[in-house]
Each structure stands twice: as C-alpha cells, then as structure tokens.
Design a protein around this motif. Structure first.
Motif, PDB file in Angstrom:
ATOM      1  N   LEU A   1       0.819  -1.201   0.000  1.00  0.00           N
ATOM      2  CA  LEU A   1       0.000   0.000   0.000  1.00  0.00           C
ATOM      3  C   LEU A   1       0.858   1.258   0.000  1.00  0.00           C
ATOM      4  O   LEU A   1       1.785   1.405   0.791  1.00  0.00           O
ATOM      5  CB  LEU A   1      -0.912   0.004   1.235  1.00  0.00           C
ATOM      6  CG  LEU A   1      -2.158  -0.898   1.171  1.00  0.00           C
ATOM      7  CD1 LEU A   1      -2.861  -0.904   2.523  1.00  0.00           C
ATOM      8  CD2 LEU A   1      -3.105  -0.446   0.084  1.00  0.00           C
ATOM      9  N   LYS A   2       0.536   2.167  -0.908  1.00  0.00           N
ATOM     10  CA  LYS A   2       1.172   3.485  -0.923  1.00  0.00           C
ATOM     11  C   LYS A   2       0.376   4.467  -0.078  1.00  0.00           C
ATOM     12  O   LYS A   2       0.910   5.456   0.421  1.00  0.00           O
ATOM     13  CB  LYS A   2       1.283   3.999  -2.361  1.00  0.00           C
ATOM     14  CG  LYS A   2       2.007   3.053  -3.304  1.00  0.00           C
ATOM     15  CD  LYS A   2       3.474   2.912  -2.951  1.00  0.00           C
ATOM     16  CE  LYS A   2       4.250   4.134  -3.373  1.00  0.00           C
ATOM     17  NZ  LYS A   2       5.716   3.955  -3.220  1.00  0.00           N
ATOM     18  N   SER A   3      -0.936   4.210   0.057  1.00  0.00           N
ATOM     19  CA  SER A   3      -1.787   5.015   0.922  1.00  0.00           C
ATOM     20  C   SER A   3      -3.033   4.206   1.231  1.00  0.00           C
ATOM     21  O   SER A   3      -3.309   3.197   0.579  1.00  0.00           O
ATOM     22  CB  SER A   3      -2.167   6.339   0.250  1.00  0.00           C
ATOM     23  OG  SER A   3      -3.157   6.133  -0.745  1.00  0.00           O
ATOM     24  N   ASP A   4      -3.793   4.634   2.231  1.00  0.00           N
ATOM     25  CA  ASP A   4      -5.028   3.943   2.591  1.00  0.00           C
ATOM     26  C   ASP A   4      -6.211   4.386   1.728  1.00  0.00           C
ATOM     27  O   ASP A   4      -7.293   3.802   1.814  1.00  0.00           O
ATOM     28  CB  ASP A   4      -5.354   4.194   4.069  1.00  0.00           C
ATOM     29  CG  ASP A   4      -4.336   3.537   5.000  1.00  0.00           C
ATOM     30  OD1 ASP A   4      -3.799   2.491   4.608  1.00  0.00           O
ATOM     31  OD2 ASP A   4      -4.079   4.094   6.083  1.00  0.00           O
ATOM     32  N   GLU A   5      -6.013   5.421   0.922  1.00  0.00           N
ATOM     33  CA  GLU A   5      -7.100   5.938   0.091  1.00  0.00           C
ATOM     34  C   GLU A   5      -7.205   5.146  -1.219  1.00  0.00           C
ATOM     35  O   GLU A   5      -6.201   4.946  -1.899  1.00  0.00           O
ATOM     36  CB  GLU A   5      -6.875   7.416  -0.228  1.00  0.00           C
ATOM     37  CG  GLU A   5      -6.957   8.333   0.989  1.00  0.00           C
ATOM     38  CD  GLU A   5      -8.339   8.326   1.609  1.00  0.00           C
ATOM     39  OE1 GLU A   5      -9.338   8.281   0.854  1.00  0.00           O
ATOM     40  OE2 GLU A   5      -8.427   8.343   2.854  1.00  0.00           O
TER      41      GLU A   5
ATOM     42  N   VAL B   1      -8.082   4.380  -5.222  1.00  0.00           N
ATOM     43  CA  VAL B   1      -7.826   5.163  -6.429  1.00  0.00           C
ATOM     44  C   VAL B   1      -8.959   4.926  -7.425  1.00  0.00           C
ATOM     45  O   VAL B   1      -9.287   3.772  -7.743  1.00  0.00           O
ATOM     46  CB  VAL B   1      -6.487   4.767  -7.078  1.00  0.00           C
ATOM     47  CG1 VAL B   1      -6.283   5.498  -8.403  1.00  0.00           C
ATOM     48  CG2 VAL B   1      -5.331   5.058  -6.135  1.00  0.00           C
TER      49      VAL B   1
ATOM     50  N   ASP C   1      -4.563   1.657  -3.710  1.00  0.00           N
ATOM     51  CA  ASP C   1      -3.392   2.456  -4.077  1.00  0.00           C
ATOM     52  C   ASP C   1      -2.137   1.678  -3.685  1.00  0.00           C
ATOM     53  O   ASP C   1      -1.536   1.909  -2.643  1.00  0.00           O
ATOM     54  CB  ASP C   1      -3.443   3.809  -3.349  1.00  0.00           C
ATOM     55  CG  ASP C   1      -2.316   4.739  -3.787  1.00  0.00           C
ATOM     56  OD1 ASP C   1      -1.650   4.440  -4.794  1.00  0.00           O
ATOM     57  OD2 ASP C   1      -2.091   5.760  -3.104  1.00  0.00           O
ATOM     58  N   THR C   2      -1.741   0.750  -4.564  1.00  0.00           N
ATOM     59  CA  THR C   2      -0.667  -0.185  -4.238  1.00  0.00           C
ATOM     60  C   THR C   2       0.506  -0.072  -5.205  1.00  0.00           C
ATOM     61  O   THR C   2       0.392   0.495  -6.305  1.00  0.00           O
ATOM     62  CB  THR C   2      -1.185  -1.639  -4.294  1.00  0.00           C
ATOM     63  OG1 THR C   2      -1.556  -1.946  -5.648  1.00  0.00           O
ATOM     64  CG2 THR C   2      -2.396  -1.828  -3.400  1.00  0.00           C
ATOM     65  N   GLN C   3       1.609  -0.680  -4.788  1.00  0.00           N
ATOM     66  CA  GLN C   3       2.767  -0.767  -5.662  1.00  0.00           C
ATOM     67  C   GLN C   3       2.476  -1.687  -6.848  1.00  0.00           C
ATOM     68  O   GLN C   3       2.950  -1.456  -7.964  1.00  0.00           O
ATOM     69  CB  GLN C   3       3.979  -1.282  -4.877  1.00  0.00           C
ATOM     70  CG  GLN C   3       5.281  -1.296  -5.666  1.00  0.00           C
ATOM     71  CD  GLN C   3       5.683   0.093  -6.131  1.00  0.00           C
ATOM     72  OE1 GLN C   3       5.762   1.014  -5.333  1.00  0.00           O
ATOM     73  NE2 GLN C   3       5.924   0.256  -7.422  1.00  0.00           N
TER      74      GLN C   3
ATOM     75  N   ARG D   1       1.068   0.203  -9.692  1.00  0.00           N
ATOM     76  CA  ARG D   1       2.087   0.955 -10.429  1.00  0.00           C
ATOM     77  C   ARG D   1       2.910   0.044 -11.336  1.00  0.00           C
ATOM     78  O   ARG D   1       3.221   0.397 -12.477  1.00  0.00           O
ATOM     79  CB  ARG D   1       2.996   1.699  -9.447  1.00  0.00           C
ATOM     80  CG  ARG D   1       2.288   2.897  -8.809  1.00  0.00           C
ATOM     81  CD  ARG D   1       2.913   3.260  -7.469  1.00  0.00           C
ATOM     82  NE  ARG D   1       2.328   4.489  -6.948  1.00  0.00           N
ATOM     83  CZ  ARG D   1       1.125   4.537  -6.357  1.00  0.00           C
ATOM     84  NH1 ARG D   1       0.397   3.433  -6.241  1.00  0.00           N
ATOM     85  NH2 ARG D   1       0.666   5.688  -5.891  1.00  0.00           N
TER      86      ARG D   1
ATOM     87  N   TRP E   1      -2.399  12.713 -11.281  1.00  0.00           N
ATOM     88  CA  TRP E   1      -1.177  12.568 -10.484  1.00  0.00           C
ATOM     89  C   TRP E   1      -0.549  11.192 -10.681  1.00  0.00           C
ATOM     90  O   TRP E   1       0.679  11.052 -10.683  1.00  0.00           O
ATOM     91  CB  TRP E   1      -1.453  12.821  -8.999  1.00  0.00           C
ATOM     92  CG  TRP E   1      -2.456  11.884  -8.356  1.00  0.00           C
ATOM     93  CD1 TRP E   1      -3.784  12.109  -8.183  1.00  0.00           C
ATOM     94  CD2 TRP E   1      -2.195  10.571  -7.826  1.00  0.00           C
ATOM     95  NE1 TRP E   1      -4.390  11.035  -7.578  1.00  0.00           N
ATOM     96  CE2 TRP E   1      -3.433  10.075  -7.338  1.00  0.00           C
ATOM     97  CE3 TRP E   1      -1.066   9.776  -7.713  1.00  0.00           C
ATOM     98  CZ2 TRP E   1      -3.553   8.825  -6.748  1.00  0.00           C
ATOM     99  CZ3 TRP E   1      -1.179   8.528  -7.124  1.00  0.00           C
ATOM    100  CH2 TRP E   1      -2.417   8.055  -6.647  1.00  0.00           C
TER     101      TRP E   1
ATOM    102  N   GLU F   1       3.099  10.221 -12.312  1.00  0.00           N
ATOM    103  CA  GLU F   1       4.026   9.342 -11.584  1.00  0.00           C
ATOM    104  C   GLU F   1       4.545   8.229 -12.487  1.00  0.00           C
ATOM    105  O   GLU F   1       5.744   7.911 -12.491  1.00  0.00           O
ATOM    106  CB  GLU F   1       3.309   8.752 -10.365  1.00  0.00           C
ATOM    107  CG  GLU F   1       4.226   7.962  -9.431  1.00  0.00           C
ATOM    108  CD  GLU F   1       3.489   7.452  -8.212  1.00  0.00           C
ATOM    109  OE1 GLU F   1       3.775   6.304  -7.800  1.00  0.00           O
ATOM    110  OE2 GLU F   1       2.643   8.187  -7.655  1.00  0.00           O
TER     111      GLU F   1
END
Length: 335
Positions: free
Chosen positions: A244-248, A250, A291-293, A296, A313, A317
């Motif tokens: 996880l890059k954030s808890d929110e 996408v 919102d995970t690696q 990406r 955004w 990235e």
C-alpha cells in the motif's frame, strides 16, 4: 444396519491418522454428542475388536489409551474412490505439493496412492487427464520459500478451531525474532508466499505474517478476538495484499487497446468496474482499486497498451518512472 454397526462406523471416522491420536475418554464424549451412550470400557473393547480388521494403532503407555489409524493406511471403507474422485486427488497432489510441507502432504499420501492405483486400474480416458493439464502462474516463477511443518500445522489447527496461536517470528524490519501471540483470521496463498492474516497481541491493526519467517508455532487454546466487520474477500479486494502506498482507494480511468487488454473486460479489476466500447480498436474502463505498488508495476508494464485518463497525479508518476527507466537503459547502452 444395526445400531452397533452405525456406532462402529461413527467411531472409526473419529479416529485420526498417526501421529495424531484420540483417547477413549474423548471418543466417549464425542459419541455422546452423536447420540451414542457407551462406556469407555465398551469403547476399548470395540476398538480392540475393530483393530483385527482395520489398521488401528494403540498407545498403551498413556492412560487412557490413545488410538490412531496407521499413517500409511488406505481408507477402504465404502464408498471406494470413483474415477472423478481419483482424478481430483491426482490433480490436487500435483498442485498442492509445491504449496505444502512434507508433513502436511503425508496426511494425504494414502489417498493420493489409492487415487493413482484407481486411475491405473481403470481403462478410462480420465486416467490420462493429469498428463494433459498444466497450471502456469503469470510472472516470473520464484522458488517457494519452505514453511516449517510445525508452524503450518499449528496455524491451520488454530484457524479451524478459532483459537489463538503462538509463533516465533522474524519480521523483515525486526532486529531479531520475537515470540508473538496471533489471532488468525485466514490464510492467503499468493505466489511465492503463504500469508497468515490476523492481529498480534499488543499491536494495532490487521497484519500479514509471511509464514516462512516463523520458526516455531503452537496452538493457544483461547478463542480469537475477531472484528465483526472483517471479511477475508473484502480485505483482499481492498488492495491490502499489495504494497500500500496510501489507505485511500484510487478511481482509475483507462483507455485500452484491443485486443491486447481484452482480458480486463473478461476479468474485471474491481467490483464497480464499468467498461465502455469506443471503437473497434479501443475501449475505456473505470474502476476503484487499491493504491498499491502492484498497481504501479502493472500500469508501467502496460504503458504501451493503455492511456491513464484519471487520476492525473498517477499518470505523471508513471511517466516519471518510465523516463527514469529509459535514461537508465540508455546509460547502460552507452557504457
């Protein structure tokens, strides 16, 4: 069938395979739950009588005696394996073997052996099926790290009985192994690792414990404390199994090439995915994802086949990542 015969069959089903065992006291209690009122002395006589025809073992050094089936015994109680059941066991052996340690597989070995004999014995096209089917995982296939047999046995028993378990565990960020008490909620097999999902006493939040990092395990006969709203499937689809890059979450909107990414239509990335046909060569899709690696990595790999319409955004990235990779590739070529 007489009541005694039914009791015999019920009792045989309760006897586990060695090295596990059951006492006559435990058998009396479980038979009582099934509606059979019988003394421990009668159970002892019954088991002695049944051991003449069934591969039963008894440990007479314990009081009360402990009984088990021979480790390598085949279960010849009717019904015998038919071809579809034998095929299922044969395929299960092929695809469970890389996932489970030898001790766990040894409990199934008699069934695997009987299944193999059935397939060889029957002249039926189903017998050739295991030679004609393969499962290939996507991505690079790394070797599966070995999981300690005692750890897996303790964890699976704790999960089934909804008990806590104690593990000696070495997290990647811990300086040394620690003894922790875990409240297990589920197991997830995700190549190449096996993850225990649960909470740890004294620590907040649901954790992912990689089982090969545990070196010892035992069941703690105390019930787990499980959040009422926890659901294993929802946990997975939340993106928690990615990095996880954030808890929110996408909201992702893509314009994709056909037919290269048609699999996204057939296998949606999320429950709320909406797909819109644009023309013969293009479709658009919108979906909410974690919102995970992993997200990406996937977008980077598919950059030549899709445009990131939203969010801006994330598009920026991925563009930065691709530019960095291109610069590195060019430097390597110039060296």
């Amino acid at each position: 069938m007489s009541n005694t015969a039914v009791r015999y069959l019920t009792m045989l089903r309760m006897v586990p395979r060695y090295p596990r065992s059951i006492t006559t006291t435990e058998l009396a209690s479980r038979l009582e739950e099934q509606g059979f009122s019988v003394t421990m002395r009668s159970i002892q006589r019954d088991l002695e009588k049944l051991s003449a025809d069934f591969p039963l073992l008894v440990d007479e050094n314990s009081r009360p005696y402990r009984w088990s089936f021979d480790r390598n015994a085949t279960m010849d109680i009717i019904p015998a394996l038919d071809l579809p059941a034998a095929l299922t066991f044969e395929l299960a052996k092929a695809y469970l073997s890389p996932m489970l340690p030898p001790r766990a597989l040894s409990h199934l070995k008699p069934h695997f052996d009987e299944a193999h004999r059935t397939l060889l014995r029957e002249k039926n096209p189903l017998g050739q099926w295991p030679d004609r089917v393969r499962v290939i995982n996507r991505g690079l296939g790394g070797a599966r790290p070995p999981v300690d047999a005692d750890v897996l046995e303790a964890v699976t028993e704790a999960l089934l009985r909804e008990y806590q378990c104690k593990l000696t565990y070495q997290a990647r960020t811990w300086p040394e192994p620690e003894e922790i008490v875990v409240h297990p909620f589920g197991l997830i097999f995700r190549d190449p690792n096996v993850y225990l999902i649960g909470t740890i006493d004294g620590r907040e939040g649901v954790r992912q414990l990689v089982l090969h990092r545990a070196t010892a395990g035992e069941v703690v006969e105390e019930l787990i404390e499980r959040p009422e709203d926890f659901d294993l499937d929802l946990y997975i689809h939340s993106g928690a199994m990615g990095i996880l890059k954030s808890d929110e979450p996408v909201y992702l909107k893509l314009r994709c090439d056909k037919p290269v990414l048609n699999h996204l239509i057939e296998s949606p990335l999320g429950f709320d995915q909406i797909t819109t046909e644009i023309d013969d060569k293009t479709f658009e899709m919108a979906v909410t994802v974690g919102d995970t690696q992993d997200l990406r990595w996937w977008l980077t790999a598919q950059a030549v086949h899709c445009d990131i319409l939203e969010p801006a955004w994330l598009r920026d990235e991925i563009e930065t990542t691709l530019k960095q990779g291109l610069r590195r590739t060019r430097r390597t070529g110039d060296a």
